[in-house]
Motif scaffolding. Structure first.
Motif, PDB file in Angstrom:
ATOM      1  N   LEU A   1     -63.678 -23.297  84.892  1.00 16.38           N
ATOM      2  CA  LEU A   1     -62.849 -24.385  85.416  1.00 16.38           C
ATOM      3  C   LEU A   1     -61.796 -23.900  86.419  1.00 16.38           C
ATOM      4  O   LEU A   1     -61.179 -24.712  87.105  1.00 16.38           O
ATOM      5  N   GLY A   2     -61.573 -22.594  86.472  1.00 19.90           N
ATOM      6  CA  GLY A   2     -60.590 -22.068  87.426  1.00 19.90           C
ATOM      7  C   GLY A   2     -59.150 -22.255  86.987  1.00 19.90           C
ATOM      8  O   GLY A   2     -58.263 -22.490  87.814  1.00 19.90           O
ATOM      9  N   VAL A   3     -58.890 -22.117  85.682  1.00 23.05           N
ATOM     10  CA  VAL A   3     -57.529 -22.355  85.185  1.00 23.05           C
ATOM     11  C   VAL A   3     -56.525 -21.352  85.770  1.00 23.05           C
ATOM     12  O   VAL A   3     -55.360 -21.697  85.990  1.00 23.05           O
ATOM     13  N   ALA A   4     -56.968 -20.131  86.080  1.00 22.26           N
ATOM     14  CA  ALA A   4     -56.037 -19.141  86.642  1.00 22.26           C
ATOM     15  C   ALA A   4     -55.541 -19.599  88.018  1.00 22.26           C
ATOM     16  O   ALA A   4     -54.357 -19.501  88.337  1.00 22.26           O
TER      17      ALA A   4
ATOM     18  N   ASP B   1     -44.048 -14.311  95.391  1.00 20.36           N
ATOM     19  CA  ASP B   1     -44.658 -13.005  95.114  1.00 20.36           C
ATOM     20  C   ASP B   1     -45.043 -12.918  93.644  1.00 20.36           C
ATOM     21  O   ASP B   1     -44.199 -12.630  92.803  1.00 20.36           O
ATOM     22  N   LEU B   2     -46.300 -13.164  93.360  1.00 21.98           N
ATOM     23  CA  LEU B   2     -46.728 -13.256  91.971  1.00 21.98           C
ATOM     24  C   LEU B   2     -47.371 -11.965  91.495  1.00 21.98           C
ATOM     25  O   LEU B   2     -48.210 -11.385  92.174  1.00 21.98           O
ATOM     26  N   LEU B   3     -46.974 -11.547  90.305  1.00 26.51           N
ATOM     27  CA  LEU B   3     -47.730 -10.512  89.632  1.00 26.51           C
ATOM     28  C   LEU B   3     -48.599 -11.192  88.586  1.00 26.51           C
ATOM     29  O   LEU B   3     -48.284 -12.271  88.086  1.00 26.51           O
ATOM     30  N   ALA B   4     -49.723 -10.550  88.275  1.00 25.78           N
ATOM     31  CA  ALA B   4     -50.660 -11.085  87.289  1.00 25.78           C
ATOM     32  C   ALA B   4     -51.028  -9.960  86.334  1.00 25.78           C
ATOM     33  O   ALA B   4     -51.508  -8.920  86.754  1.00 25.78           O
TER      34      ALA B   4
ATOM     35  N   ALA C   1     -63.409  -9.435  85.851  1.00 26.38           N
ATOM     36  CA  ALA C   1     -63.870  -9.464  87.250  1.00 26.38           C
ATOM     37  C   ALA C   1     -63.772 -10.875  87.829  1.00 26.38           C
ATOM     38  O   ALA C   1     -63.417 -11.056  88.999  1.00 26.38           O
ATOM     39  N   GLY C   2     -64.089 -11.867  87.003  1.00 28.78           N
ATOM     40  CA  GLY C   2     -64.035 -13.250  87.466  1.00 28.78           C
ATOM     41  C   GLY C   2     -62.616 -13.689  87.794  1.00 28.78           C
ATOM     42  O   GLY C   2     -62.361 -14.281  88.844  1.00 28.78           O
ATOM     43  N   VAL C   3     -61.683 -13.373  86.911  1.00 31.08           N
ATOM     44  CA  VAL C   3     -60.287 -13.761  87.146  1.00 31.08           C
ATOM     45  C   VAL C   3     -59.720 -12.989  88.334  1.00 31.08           C
ATOM     46  O   VAL C   3     -58.996 -13.539  89.158  1.00 31.08           O
ATOM     47  N   ARG C   4     -60.090 -11.707  88.423  1.00 28.51           N
ATOM     48  CA  ARG C   4     -59.618 -10.914  89.567  1.00 28.51           C
ATOM     49  C   ARG C   4     -60.048 -11.574  90.888  1.00 28.51           C
ATOM     50  O   ARG C   4     -59.254 -11.708  91.820  1.00 28.51           O
ATOM     51  N   ALA C   5     -61.301 -12.004  90.947  1.00 29.78           N
ATOM     52  CA  ALA C   5     -61.813 -12.637  92.169  1.00 29.78           C
ATOM     53  C   ALA C   5     -61.120 -13.971  92.430  1.00 29.78           C
ATOM     54  O   ALA C   5     -60.791 -14.295  93.575  1.00 29.78           O
TER      55      ALA C   5
ATOM     56  N   LEU D   1     -58.124 -14.869  91.564  1.00 33.84           N
ATOM     57  CA  LEU D   1     -56.739 -14.678  92.001  1.00 33.84           C
ATOM     58  C   LEU D   1     -56.662 -14.140  93.422  1.00 33.84           C
ATOM     59  O   LEU D   1     -55.696 -14.381  94.139  1.00 33.84           O
ATOM     60  N   ALA D   2     -57.671 -13.374  93.814  1.00 33.93           N
ATOM     61  CA  ALA D   2     -57.662 -12.765  95.151  1.00 33.93           C
ATOM     62  C   ALA D   2     -58.033 -13.768  96.239  1.00 33.93           C
ATOM     63  O   ALA D   2     -57.683 -13.584  97.408  1.00 33.93           O
TER      64      ALA D   2
END
Ligand SMILES: [Zn+2]
Length: 244
Positions: A125-128, A142-145, A188-192, A194-195
């Motif tokens: 769903l893309g909640v991130a 400037d967000l850190l994750a 890997a999915g969340v990293r992508a 967020l990027a």
């Protein structure tokens, strides 16, 4: 890397600024102020017990903004957002997980942060990304994750059809286990996700996923893993936000 199992607070990172990032051990935080382990955690963090808030997680993509303790039962949501300028006293918000990824997002300088629960469905769903959008709309830039403990892509075996379903939403999440079977790689999915750029009005610097706390819950037996134990044990990831 092993996360020590002693104590209610396993990891704490006091960022320069108004936000602290925390991973708890498997303590009972309850869904309201009733959890037996709640006082140990709030004492350790210096937060009033009633100011530790956890939503009712439903594997959805709703992100709620909170400024005071909820007057009734916690809302159904998988992300909770706090703006320090809203607050009269420190507030901690968090999510619980036992394989799903607890994700902490923060602009420490602005005192704006969110805790997000990202499992396979939240990834689809893309909640991130929804949380990043909400943070930017609230003034964060400037967000850190920081990812908390979560089952890794080499362990998270799923049927092929399920991998295809997740990959249709986020191709980077298609993984393979050590045994060579289909897997979902939430990290890997969340990293992508967020990027990837947001829309132009809410865009900001790229958000890079920090995985230093993302120990695999299935492999590290000191951590709660639903897949390994069928457990109701959960650890939690929290952000503590200070008022202005
Ligand atoms: Zn693993």
């Amino acid at each position: 890397m092993t996360v020590p199992s002693a104590g209610p607070v396993l990891r704490e990172d006091a960022r320069a600024g108004r936000v602290r990032l925390v991973v708890t051990g498997d303590v009972d935080l309850g869904s309201s102020d009733t959890g037996a382990g709640r006082a140990a955690v709030t004492d350790a963090l210096g937060v009033a017990p009633e100011r530790l808030l956890l939503p009712r997680q439903v594997h959805g993509d709703r992100v709620v903004r909170v400024r005071d303790p909820w007057p009734g039962p916690p809302p159904e949501a998988d992300g909770v957002l706090v703006v320090g300028d809203d607050l009269a006293a420190p507030l901690a918000v968090g999510v619980r997980a036992a394989d799903c990824m607890p994700l902490l997002l923060a602009d420490p300088g602005a005192g704006i942060a969110a805790a997000v629960h990202v499992g396979r469905e939240g990834l689809r769903l893309g909640v991130a990304r929804r949380a990043v959008r909400a943070l930017r709309a609230a003034g964060a830039r400037d967000l850190l994750a920081r990812a908390g403990p979560t089952v890794c892509g080499a362990c998270y075996e799923v049927p092929d059809a399920l991998r295809a379903q997740v990959a249709a939403a986020e191709p980077a999440a298609a993984g393979v286990t050590r045994a060579g079977t289909p897997a979902v790689d939430v990290v890997a999915g969340v990293r992508a996700q967020l990027a990837a750029p947001l829309d132009e009005t809410l865009d900001g610097p790229p958000v890079e996923l920090d995985t230093r706390w993302a120990v695999c819950t299935l492999e590290d037996t000191s951590l709660a893993s639903h897949r390994r134990d069928g457990t109701s044990r959960r650890h939690a990831a929290l952000v503590v936000v200070d008022p202005a």
